[in-house]
Write an enzyme that holds these catalytic residues in place. Structure first.
Site, PDB file in Angstrom:
ATOM      1  N   LEU A  35       0.805  -1.222   0.000  1.00 17.20           N
ATOM      2  CA  LEU A  35       0.000   0.000   0.000  1.00 17.20           C
ATOM      3  C   LEU A  35       0.835   1.268   0.000  1.00 17.20           C
ATOM      4  O   LEU A  35       0.374   2.311  -0.444  1.00 17.20           O
ATOM      5  CB  LEU A  35      -0.929   0.023   1.214  1.00 17.20           C
ATOM      6  CG  LEU A  35      -2.088  -0.954   1.174  1.00 17.20           C
ATOM      7  CD1 LEU A  35      -2.834  -0.928   2.498  1.00 17.20           C
ATOM      8  CD2 LEU A  35      -3.038  -0.636   0.049  1.00 17.20           C
ATOM      9  N   GLY A  37       3.257   2.572  -1.680  1.00 20.05           N
ATOM     10  CA  GLY A  37       3.508   3.327  -2.900  1.00 20.05           C
ATOM     11  C   GLY A  37       2.390   3.261  -3.911  1.00 20.05           C
ATOM     12  O   GLY A  37       2.483   3.834  -4.992  1.00 20.05           O
ATOM     13  N   HIS A  38       1.304   2.592  -3.584  1.00 19.98           N
ATOM     14  CA  HIS A  38       0.201   2.428  -4.536  1.00 19.98           C
ATOM     15  C   HIS A  38      -0.859   3.469  -4.249  1.00 19.98           C
ATOM     16  O   HIS A  38      -1.597   3.366  -3.282  1.00 19.98           O
ATOM     17  CB  HIS A  38      -0.384   1.012  -4.424  1.00 19.98           C
ATOM     18  CG  HIS A  38      -1.391   0.711  -5.477  1.00 19.98           C
ATOM     19  ND1 HIS A  38      -2.735   0.668  -5.218  1.00 19.98           N
ATOM     20  CD2 HIS A  38      -1.264   0.429  -6.803  1.00 19.98           C
ATOM     21  CE1 HIS A  38      -3.398   0.370  -6.326  1.00 19.98           C
ATOM     22  NE2 HIS A  38      -2.523   0.235  -7.291  1.00 19.98           N
ATOM     23  N   LEU A  39      -0.919   4.486  -5.089  1.00 25.52           N
ATOM     24  CA  LEU A  39      -1.843   5.604  -4.907  1.00 25.52           C
ATOM     25  C   LEU A  39      -1.779   6.117  -3.466  1.00 25.52           C
ATOM     26  O   LEU A  39      -2.749   6.017  -2.713  1.00 25.52           O
ATOM     27  CB  LEU A  39      -3.277   5.184  -5.271  1.00 25.52           C
ATOM     28  CG  LEU A  39      -3.470   4.678  -6.708  1.00 25.52           C
ATOM     29  CD1 LEU A  39      -4.872   4.113  -6.876  1.00 25.52           C
ATOM     30  CD2 LEU A  39      -3.206   5.765  -7.715  1.00 25.52           C
ATOM     31  N   LEU A  44      -5.462   2.175  -1.753  1.00 24.64           N
ATOM     32  CA  LEU A  44      -6.220   1.066  -2.326  1.00 24.64           C
ATOM     33  C   LEU A  44      -5.336  -0.163  -2.336  1.00 24.64           C
ATOM     34  O   LEU A  44      -4.160  -0.081  -2.665  1.00 24.64           O
ATOM     35  CB  LEU A  44      -6.646   1.364  -3.769  1.00 24.64           C
ATOM     36  CG  LEU A  44      -7.607   2.520  -4.000  1.00 24.64           C
ATOM     37  CD1 LEU A  44      -7.865   2.679  -5.486  1.00 24.64           C
ATOM     38  CD2 LEU A  44      -8.899   2.308  -3.260  1.00 24.64           C
TER      39      LEU A  44
END
Length: 146
Positions: A35, A37-39, A44
């Site tokens: 999580l 670095g993901h958006l 999400l």
């Protein structure tokens, strides 16, 4: 199953019937490495991260458990190999969600097992999977491929 943290994604087996189904769950934490670095402005749970997603990995692990509960235990020189997975992601999964995987045994024939899952959060569909796996012998002292 021989996995453990951080590779074991299932937090709990909720119910099961060998040869029929296994219901499992995992809680999505903001601390999951995927999580960060993901958006980052909107946490999400990634559907797909190489080498696989948390949700897809939990599906595969639940399938392995159902397979092992439905057939003879793996020998010391055997492993389960997930050969194919078809996936459909339907809705976002966010930190704080408890993801429930309802895994069904579709077919068990010899060393081949096909299975599917409906994945929900609070009764809302978030994903669906179909997969196939088998068991294979491994040579623990065999040559390393690298």
């Amino acid at each position: 199953m021989r996995g453990r943290h951080p590779r074991l994604f299932i937090d709990r087996v909720l119910d099961h019937e060998p040869g029929v189904f296994l219901r499992s769950m995992f809680a999505v934490s903001a601390e999951m490495g995927a999580l960060s670095g993901h958006l980052p402005e909107r946490g999400l749970t990634p559907g797909v991260i190489l080498p696989g997603s948390h949700t897809m990995q939990a599906f595969a692990q639940s399938g392995v458990l159902l397979y092992q509960l439905s057939s003879a235990p793996l020998a010391d020189d055997e492993v389960t190999l997930v050969g194919t997975v078809k996936s459909r992601f339907l809705a976002p999964v966010v930190p704080g969600d408890q993801v429930v995987l309802d895994v069904r045994a579709d077919r068990l024939s010899g060393h081949t097992f096909t299975f599917s899952a409906a994945v929900t959060v609070e009764g809302r569909s978030v994903a669906g999977f179909r997969g196939a796996m088998s068991r294979a012998k491994v040579d623990p002292a065999g040559a390393r491929p690298w």
